[in-house]
Design an enzyme around this catalytic site. Structure first.
Site: not given
Ligand code: 5GP
Length: 122
Positions: A35-36, A93, A101-102, A106, A108
């Site tokens: 994760d970034i 999520n 967010e994405v 995925h 985590h």
């Molecule tokens: P979500 O809230 O969708 O469950 O989590 C999305 C995750 O993707 C977040 O923890 C965020 O830090 C990670 N993320 C967002 N953009 C990028 C990216 O460009 N590269 C990587 N490696 N992680 C990302």
């Protein structure tokens, strides 16, 4: 349920190799990368390469081979990151209430420190 997948989401671009990622492991159907914005010493994201929006989409519509590949890769990440003995947490999520967010499925995988209780109040 009809799922609408956005091919321009950031993880789709990572899977297509259009933007870089810090790969941890890769299989035929799945990819694991750091994760970034890590929230623990280990914070790996595992994604299927297929076009799935969220957990229920993947669980309902992915092929047996994709599901098996994904699950086995999560076990491999846990083992290779040294998390099995000390424990870890997996989170997925989904949607608005889940604050996803994405919009590409995925999981985590978080570990390497005590993670506290699962949810914060509110
Ligand atoms: P979500 O809230 O969708 O469950 O989590 C999305 C995750 O993707 C977040 O923890 C965020 O830090 C990670 N993320 C967002 N953009 C990028 C990216 O460009 N590269 C990587 N490696 N992680 C990302």
């Amino acid at each position: 349920m009809a799922y609408s997948y956005d091919d321009q989401n950031i993880f789709a671009k990572i899977i297509r190799g259009e933007i870089p990622n810090d790969t941890v492991a890769e299989t035929e159907h799945s990819l694991a990368f750091n994760d970034i914005r890590p929230q623990a010493p280990v914070h790996v994201l595992v994604v299927p390469k297929g076009r799935y929006v969220c957990h229920d989409h993947f669980a309902a519509e992915a092929s047996d081979a994709e599901v098996l590949d994904f699950m086995r890769l999560t076990a491999r990440v846990v083992a290779e990151q040294g998390l099995a003995d000390g424990g870890y947490r997996t989170i997925s999520n989904a949607g608005q209430a889940g604050v996803q967010e994405v919009p590409h499925y995925h999981l985590h995988i978080l570990g390497g420190r005590p993670l506290g209780r699962m949810l914060q109040p509110g």
